[in-house]
Enzyme design. Structure first.
Site, mmCIF file in Angstrom:
data_model
loop_
_atom_site.group_PDB
_atom_site.id
_atom_site.type_symbol
_atom_site.label_atom_id
_atom_site.label_comp_id
_atom_site.label_asym_id
_atom_site.label_seq_id
_atom_site.Cartn_x
_atom_site.Cartn_y
_atom_site.Cartn_z
ATOM 1 N N GLY A 96 -14.753 -15.043 -46.542
ATOM 2 C CA GLY A 96 -13.490 -14.818 -45.846
ATOM 3 C C GLY A 96 -12.245 -15.234 -46.596
ATOM 4 O O GLY A 96 -11.192 -14.622 -46.445
ATOM 5 N N GLU A 97 -12.335 -16.280 -47.392
ATOM 6 C CA GLU A 97 -11.127 -16.860 -47.953
ATOM 7 C C GLU A 97 -10.984 -16.706 -49.465
ATOM 8 O O GLU A 97 -9.877 -16.700 -49.998
ATOM 9 C CB GLU A 97 -11.034 -18.333 -47.535
ATOM 10 C CG GLU A 97 -10.678 -18.409 -46.064
ATOM 11 C CD GLU A 97 -10.995 -19.730 -45.412
ATOM 12 O OE1 GLU A 97 -10.059 -20.494 -45.176
ATOM 13 O OE2 GLU A 97 -12.165 -19.989 -45.109
ATOM 14 N N GLY A 133 -7.423 -14.206 -36.655
ATOM 15 C CA GLY A 133 -6.998 -15.578 -36.368
ATOM 16 C C GLY A 133 -6.364 -16.208 -37.597
ATOM 17 O O GLY A 133 -5.269 -16.737 -37.540
ATOM 18 N N PHE A 134 -7.095 -16.147 -38.708
ATOM 19 C CA PHE A 134 -6.614 -16.655 -39.996
ATOM 20 C C PHE A 134 -6.317 -18.142 -39.967
ATOM 21 O O PHE A 134 -5.621 -18.657 -40.834
ATOM 22 C CB PHE A 134 -5.390 -15.866 -40.464
ATOM 23 C CG PHE A 134 -5.574 -14.376 -40.422
ATOM 24 C CD1 PHE A 134 -6.558 -13.781 -41.189
ATOM 25 C CD2 PHE A 134 -4.807 -13.587 -39.590
ATOM 26 C CE1 PHE A 134 -6.773 -12.407 -41.134
ATOM 27 C CE2 PHE A 134 -5.011 -12.209 -39.529
ATOM 28 C CZ PHE A 134 -5.992 -11.620 -40.300
ATOM 29 N N ILE A 137 -14.242 -13.275 -35.589
ATOM 30 C CA ILE A 137 -12.774 -13.194 -35.619
ATOM 31 C C ILE A 137 -12.316 -11.949 -36.376
ATOM 32 O O ILE A 137 -11.184 -11.867 -36.845
ATOM 33 C CB ILE A 137 -12.163 -14.485 -36.201
ATOM 34 C CG1 ILE A 137 -12.615 -14.719 -37.650
ATOM 35 C CG2 ILE A 137 -12.532 -15.675 -35.353
ATOM 36 C CD1 ILE A 137 -11.893 -15.900 -38.334
ATOM 37 N N LYS A 192 -20.861 -4.331 -47.003
ATOM 38 C CA LYS A 192 -19.652 -3.683 -46.501
ATOM 39 C C LYS A 192 -18.665 -4.708 -45.925
ATOM 40 O O LYS A 192 -17.487 -4.717 -46.292
ATOM 41 C CB LYS A 192 -20.048 -2.673 -45.425
ATOM 42 C CG LYS A 192 -18.968 -1.701 -45.052
ATOM 43 C CD LYS A 192 -19.553 -0.634 -44.122
ATOM 44 C CE LYS A 192 -18.594 0.522 -43.942
ATOM 45 N NZ LYS A 192 -19.214 1.590 -43.141
ATOM 46 N N THR A 193 -19.149 -5.571 -45.050
ATOM 47 C CA THR A 193 -18.221 -6.536 -44.448
ATOM 48 C C THR A 193 -17.797 -7.595 -45.469
ATOM 49 O O THR A 193 -16.667 -8.078 -45.422
ATOM 50 C CB THR A 193 -18.825 -7.197 -43.196
ATOM 51 O OG1 THR A 193 -20.055 -7.825 -43.534
ATOM 52 C CG2 THR A 193 -19.058 -6.177 -42.091
ATOM 53 N N GLN A 221 -13.964 -8.317 -46.452
ATOM 54 C CA GLN A 221 -13.310 -9.624 -46.415
ATOM 55 C C GLN A 221 -12.622 -9.935 -47.737
ATOM 56 O O GLN A 221 -11.503 -10.442 -47.776
ATOM 57 C CB GLN A 221 -14.332 -10.712 -46.097
ATOM 58 C CG GLN A 221 -14.790 -10.719 -44.660
ATOM 59 C CD GLN A 221 -13.624 -10.917 -43.723
ATOM 60 O OE1 GLN A 221 -12.956 -11.943 -43.746
ATOM 61 N NE2 GLN A 221 -13.332 -9.917 -42.914
HETATM 62 MO MO1 MOS Z 1 -9.515 -20.275 -41.628
HETATM 63 S S1 MOS Z 1 -7.719 -20.847 -42.370
HETATM 64 O O1 MOS Z 1 -10.504 -21.443 -42.131
HETATM 65 O O2 MOS Z 1 -9.420 -19.687 -40.158
#
Ligand code: MOS
Length: 758
Positions: free
Chosen positions: A723-724, A242-243, A468, A651-652, A656
């Site tokens: 994630g980010e 999704g991002f 996601i 691992k995940t 990420q």
């Molecule tokens: Mo993210 S840009 O918080 O899906």
């Protein structure tokens, strides 16, 4: 979890529990749901950036066998209620489709063809004749900055000022002024945006849609079509990336749902790859104008004036100031941001929205300032380390940035760097080493979850959240397995259905900490209730004991040598299952966030609370190799070390972080939406011309997640999400490495050969 509890899975390197289903093709993505009698829709997007539809002729399209209807602003009964665009409302834009002939942005939906087959719908779509009265437009940030003003909106709430930066800059002997630019980028998750709408009468609808926020579809359809949110059932078990583009609902959801209601048949729409460049948001272009005063080796004042692009309405800010405001100990700082409207369509968040683009300017500037100060770039950053949050003055919840510097620099071999640009070579090849700091705010949400134990030992975990592609299914199973002392294989996690316990938007790297903590609470609650059953049951070996003396492992409660399996407790109670539901308020937040969540809003609190500033940190080191004749840069090596609090799944989490680092390579060297200023069209709206790195572009990538620093000021799990963070600063580290290799300072991304040869 209390001391002595099993902690077998949390933190371990566990493979994705949903992996086998995905590999076998058993994971059903939105467009794969096979509904009997489904009709196929094709969306027609405006080939005009600003103006109105002067002629729209559907006669030929309607002649195509199998076509049921062609919907547009000329259709009857398509008046919709008002929908709020993000960030306040649930939709990506408040500009609703088919409400009139006006076109506000290139790519706006103008018609929807619905037919028995996809082939018929596609053929008919080519036969719809559309003409436009075109009006002047600004398709790009540059055009809007250069041209007659459309609208520019200063954003006082995003601004920040501390100390007296203006006065210091005015009198400082050594002021460095620099401007940095980042381009539009387009989300391109592997899975296209898609919708299947299936009505039950006129008031209840089931939506199959890949989404990062099921409540967005509910809220948007409820507001636009006058439905009750709970009558919109959203099914989204798997999301192929999704991002940020799937964080909100887009107009294609509304037209698909309305077409299905009119035709009384389920309707399926899958956007084309080209439409993914026009209709589902993008990362806005940014310009960061810096002035920095140096007092010897110290920054004495820092000023950032940023201009960021927005669409024609809703004014979503690309938050370039987030990281510059707080990353370094500079007493005097000013940040101002102006939003510049364009007709490029609504922008939206995209992986580290603002942090990724804003860190490019800041971290290249730091490299330039270090050189001015005659210091190693890492040493220069260490000297500006902020022990407390410079923006709010609050203590950080947990900060191990110095350890990130040490770990990553050590693993990279930074001490072998020679400072002079062009001084490191391998044969003729120029070698460059650069680095940058990463930071990302910790968001936290109210969250809810249910845990259920069956008498045969199976455990269900239910949360109306999303995976996601990040590993949510896996980490929630790990958390529940540990809390209930059971095997991972016995736990089934259910996500992606709006009828499951409510949760917020899966974005801002907060699902792990927030939903994970709700699952922890539910599983612990379940265990607590089973413990109570046991100690009150005369037939239990644990009868009469104090719950505090009881631990759980191997699927059983234990006190010393006494043991009572969880399944026996249920069986003796004559029950085939026991379930608990728990709600949590976010750490640092309150009932307000939980109430908001229950009303279908997001229920999130910001990074800075009454007591703490909450950020994740990292350091990224990069090696580039540049051919001296062709000036082609290659990233041969990346080492990043990251402080993300408690690691839930090594691992995940690493996956990420590595994904973020690779996207940083993409931002630095490859990626850019090429918009034609004359027409507003995205010229490279396909995955051949829109460059992203492939395997051959990526060298060695290593992500180190620090361990042993759980942050309990952010969540009960101590986890901060991964994630980010990995993308933040990475493009700058590469730009800095290229400068080290070549002596060329490129201040805009992507850093292409023409810029290096220029
Ligand atoms: Mo993210 S840009 O918080 O899906």
């Amino acid at each position: 979890m209390t001391a002595g509890d099993q902690k077998k899975y949390v933190g371990a390197r566990v493979s994705r529990v949903d992996g086998p289903a995905k590999v076998r093709g058993e994971a059903t993505f939105a467009a794969e749901h096979d509904l009997p009698g489904v009709l196929h829709a094709v969306l027609i997007s405006a080939a005009c950036a600003h103006g109105r539809v002067s002629r729209l002729d559907t006669a030929a399209a309607r002649q195509v066998p199998g076509v049921l209807d062609v919907f547009s602003h000329q259709s009857d009964g398509w008046n919709m209620g008002k929908v709020g665009g993000y960030p306040r409302g649930p939709a990506g834009t408040s500009l609703l489709p088919f409400q009139g002939p006006e076109i506000s942005y290139r790519g706006e939906p103008v018609a929807l063809v619905v037919a028995q087959t996809l082939e018929a719908a596609r053929h008919a779509a080519l036969l719809v004749e559309i003409e436009y009265d075109r009006r002047p437009h600004h398709a790009t940030l540059q055009a809007a900055l250069d041209g007659p003003l459309l609208a520019r909106k200063p954003l006082p709430p995003l601004g920040h000022s501390r100390g007296k930066p203006g006065r210091i800059l005015k009198h400082a002997p050594h002021v460095i002024e620099r401007t940095y630019d980042t381009p539009v980028q387009h989300h391109n998750p592997m899975e296209m945006h898609a919708v299947i709408a299936d009505w039950d009468g006129d008031e209840r609808v089931t939506i199959y849609e890949p989404t990062q926020w099921m409540q967005s579809a509910q809220g948007t359809l409820a507001a636009a079509l006058g439905l009750e949110p709970e009558d919109v059932h959203v099914v989204s078990p798997f999301v192929g990336g999704g991002f940020g583009s799937k964080a909100t609902s887009w107009p294609h959801l509304l037209v698909t749902a309305l077409a299905a209601r009119v035709l009384r048949r389920p309707v399926k729409l899958v956007l084309t790859r080209a439409q993914m460049f026009a209709a589902v948001g993008y990362r806005a272009a940014t310009r960061s104008e810096y002035r920095a005063a140096l007092d010897g080796p110290q920054i004495s004042a820092l000023e950032l004036h940023a201009h960021t692009q927005t669409g024609p309405a809703d004014l979503f800010p690309e938050q370039v100031g987030m990281i510059p405001k707080m990353l370094y100990a500079t007493e005097h700082m000013e940040f101002k941001q102006t939003l510049v409207q364009t007709h490029a369509g609504p922008n939206i968040m995209m992986r580290a929205p603002g942090e990724a683009s804003g860190s490019f300017g800041l971290e290249v500037l730091m490299d330039e300032l270090a050189a001015e100060a005659g210091l190693d770039p890492l040493e220069f950053r260490r000297r500006h380390h902020a022990d407390t949050d410079p923006e709010s003055g609050k203590p950080f919840s947990s900060k191990h940035l110095l350890e990130c510097y040490d770990r990553a620099a050590g693993a990279f071999g930074w001490e072998r760097r020679t400072p002079e640009p062009g001084s490191m070579k391998d044969g003729d090849t120029l070698i460059g080493w650069g680095m940058a700091t990463a930071a990302y705010p910790v968001y936290a949400s109210a969250a809810t979850a249910r845990a259920r134990l069956h008498a045969d030992g199976r455990v269900d975990v239910e949360a109306g959240s999303h995976d996601i592609g990040t590993g949510t299914y896996s980490i929630l199973a790990q958390i529940a397995a540990d809390a209930l002392g059971t095997d991972l294989e016995r736990v089934t996690v259910k996500l992606g259905d709006s009828r499951l316990p409510k949760n917020g938007y899966s974005g801002g790297s907060r699902t792990a900490g927030s939903v994970g903590s709700a699952v922890l609470a539910a599983a612990q609650g379940l265990r607590q209730e089973l413990t109570d059953l046991a100690v009150n049951d005369p037939l239990s070996p644990l009868h009469g004991l104090a719950p505090i003396d009881i631990e759980v492992r191997g699927g059983a409660l234990h006190a010393g040598t006494l043991r009572d399996p969880l399944t026996d407790i249920l069986t003796r109670a004559g029950r085939d299952q026991h379930e608990t539901y728990r709600e949590i308020i976010p750490s640092g937040g309150g009932q307000k966030e939980l109430d908001a969540l229950k009303q279908g809003q997001d229920g999130m609190i910001e990074a800075v609370t009454d007591t703490h500033a909450r950020y994740s940190f990292g350091a990224v080191f990069v090696e580039v190799r540049v051919d001296p004749d062709f000036m082609t840069p290659r990233v041969s090596r990346i080492v990043g070390a990251f402080d993300i609090g408690q690691v839930l799944n090594a691992k995940t989490a690493e996956s990420q972080l590595i994904g973020g680092l690779i996207w940083g390579v993409s931002a630095a060297l490859h990626e850019q939406g090429e918009t034609d200023p004359a027409t507003g069209l995205v010229l490279n709206a396909n995955l051949a011309d829109y460059h992203i790195p492939v395997n051959a572009d990526i060298g060695e990538v290593r992500a180190i997640a620090l361990n042993g620093h759980p942050d309990f000021h952010t969540s009960a799990l101590g986890a901060r999400g991964a994630g980010e963070l990995g993308i933040v600063g990475t493009a700058a580290a590469i730009a800095n490495a290229i400068h080290h290799a070549t002596g060329k300072r490129i201040r805009s991304t992507p850093i292409t050969v023409d810029k290096l040869l220029g």
